[in-house]
Scaffold this motif. Structure first.
Motif, mmCIF file in Angstrom:
data_model
loop_
_atom_site.group_PDB
_atom_site.id
_atom_site.type_symbol
_atom_site.label_atom_id
_atom_site.label_comp_id
_atom_site.label_asym_id
_atom_site.label_seq_id
_atom_site.Cartn_x
_atom_site.Cartn_y
_atom_site.Cartn_z
ATOM 1 N N MET A 18 -7.869 38.116 -3.360
ATOM 2 C CA MET A 18 -7.148 36.874 -3.548
ATOM 3 C C MET A 18 -6.461 36.910 -4.911
ATOM 4 O O MET A 18 -7.009 37.433 -5.874
ATOM 5 C CB MET A 18 -8.124 35.701 -3.470
ATOM 6 N N TYR A 19 -5.264 36.365 -4.969
ATOM 7 C CA TYR A 19 -4.529 36.309 -6.226
ATOM 8 C C TYR A 19 -3.880 34.937 -6.363
ATOM 9 O O TYR A 19 -3.814 34.165 -5.405
ATOM 10 C CB TYR A 19 -3.475 37.420 -6.306
ATOM 11 N N ALA A 20 -3.424 34.646 -7.571
ATOM 12 C CA ALA A 20 -2.767 33.368 -7.835
ATOM 13 C C ALA A 20 -1.681 33.588 -8.874
ATOM 14 O O ALA A 20 -1.751 34.509 -9.682
ATOM 15 C CB ALA A 20 -3.770 32.335 -8.336
ATOM 16 N N GLU A 73 -2.415 24.533 -13.563
ATOM 17 C CA GLU A 73 -1.034 24.679 -13.099
ATOM 18 C C GLU A 73 -0.905 25.955 -12.264
ATOM 19 O O GLU A 73 -0.453 26.987 -12.740
ATOM 20 C CB GLU A 73 -0.072 24.703 -14.280
ATOM 21 N N VAL A 74 -1.310 25.866 -11.009
ATOM 22 C CA VAL A 74 -1.263 27.001 -10.085
ATOM 23 C C VAL A 74 -0.032 26.830 -9.199
ATOM 24 O O VAL A 74 0.106 25.831 -8.496
ATOM 25 C CB VAL A 74 -2.546 27.073 -9.234
ATOM 26 N N LEU A 75 0.869 27.811 -9.231
ATOM 27 C CA LEU A 75 2.118 27.732 -8.479
ATOM 28 C C LEU A 75 1.996 28.329 -7.082
ATOM 29 O O LEU A 75 2.714 27.930 -6.171
ATOM 30 C CB LEU A 75 3.228 28.460 -9.242
ATOM 31 N N MET A 76 1.080 29.302 -6.922
ATOM 32 C CA MET A 76 0.940 29.974 -5.633
ATOM 33 C C MET A 76 -0.445 30.591 -5.541
ATOM 34 O O MET A 76 -0.986 31.075 -6.531
ATOM 35 C CB MET A 76 2.000 31.067 -5.502
ATOM 36 N N LYS A 104 -4.632 33.515 3.467
ATOM 37 C CA LYS A 104 -3.629 32.473 3.683
ATOM 38 C C LYS A 104 -2.831 32.313 2.401
ATOM 39 O O LYS A 104 -3.384 32.315 1.316
ATOM 40 C CB LYS A 104 -4.290 31.142 4.033
ATOM 41 N N VAL A 105 -1.533 32.148 2.538
ATOM 42 C CA VAL A 105 -0.665 31.975 1.372
ATOM 43 C C VAL A 105 -0.312 30.500 1.250
ATOM 44 O O VAL A 105 0.110 29.874 2.222
ATOM 45 C CB VAL A 105 0.617 32.828 1.509
ATOM 46 N N ALA A 106 -0.513 29.945 0.052
ATOM 47 C CA ALA A 106 -0.163 28.550 -0.219
ATOM 48 C C ALA A 106 0.828 28.531 -1.372
ATOM 49 O O ALA A 106 0.529 29.014 -2.461
ATOM 50 C CB ALA A 106 -1.404 27.744 -0.575
ATOM 51 N N PRO A 119 5.990 21.610 -6.964
ATOM 52 C CA PRO A 119 5.914 22.936 -7.561
ATOM 53 C C PRO A 119 4.496 23.458 -7.733
ATOM 54 O O PRO A 119 4.303 24.643 -7.958
ATOM 55 C CB PRO A 119 6.556 22.731 -8.922
ATOM 56 N N LEU A 120 3.465 22.590 -7.652
ATOM 57 C CA LEU A 120 2.087 23.040 -7.860
ATOM 58 C C LEU A 120 1.291 22.939 -6.568
ATOM 59 O O LEU A 120 1.556 22.078 -5.724
ATOM 60 C CB LEU A 120 1.400 22.197 -8.937
#
Length: 102
Positions: A1-3, A37-40, A45-47, A51-52
């Motif tokens: 998982m990444y962000a 402040e997580v943008l993606m 699953k991709v969220a 913008p956040l």
């Protein structure tokens, strides 16, 4: 998982266990910091946020507080024998990413 996280006016792609060098954050060595402040968030699953991403955060631990390498700024005016030399060391924090809450 990444962000993808935004902090200090920059965006960083992080995974669990990564070390991240960012602009100075308040706190002592060993403290935990929550980056909200997580943008993606990606993985199974991709969220993507607008913008956040709501209710997503990244938790990290402060490993080191310090300064970057010195940057020299040299200014001169032609034909005037006018010179100026300045140095600057930016404050920075090194984080270890411990958990991504999606």
């Amino acid at each position: 998982m990444y962000a993808v996280v935004r902090t200090g006016g920059k965006q960083y792609k992080v995974s669990e266990g990564d070390f991240l060098k960012v602009e100075k954050l308040e706190g002592a060595v060993g403290d935990t910091v929550e980056l909200s402040e997580v943008l993606m968030v990606g993985g199974d699953k991709v969220a993507i946020g607008t913008p956040l991403v709501p209710s997503a955060s990244v938790v990290g631990k402060i490993v080191e507080q310090g300064k970057d390498k010195k940057i020299l700024v040299f200014k001169s005016k032609r034909r005037k024998d006018s010179r100026k030399l300045n140095g600057h060391r930016q404050l920075r924090t090194i984080l270890k990413i411990e958990k991504i809450n999606a």
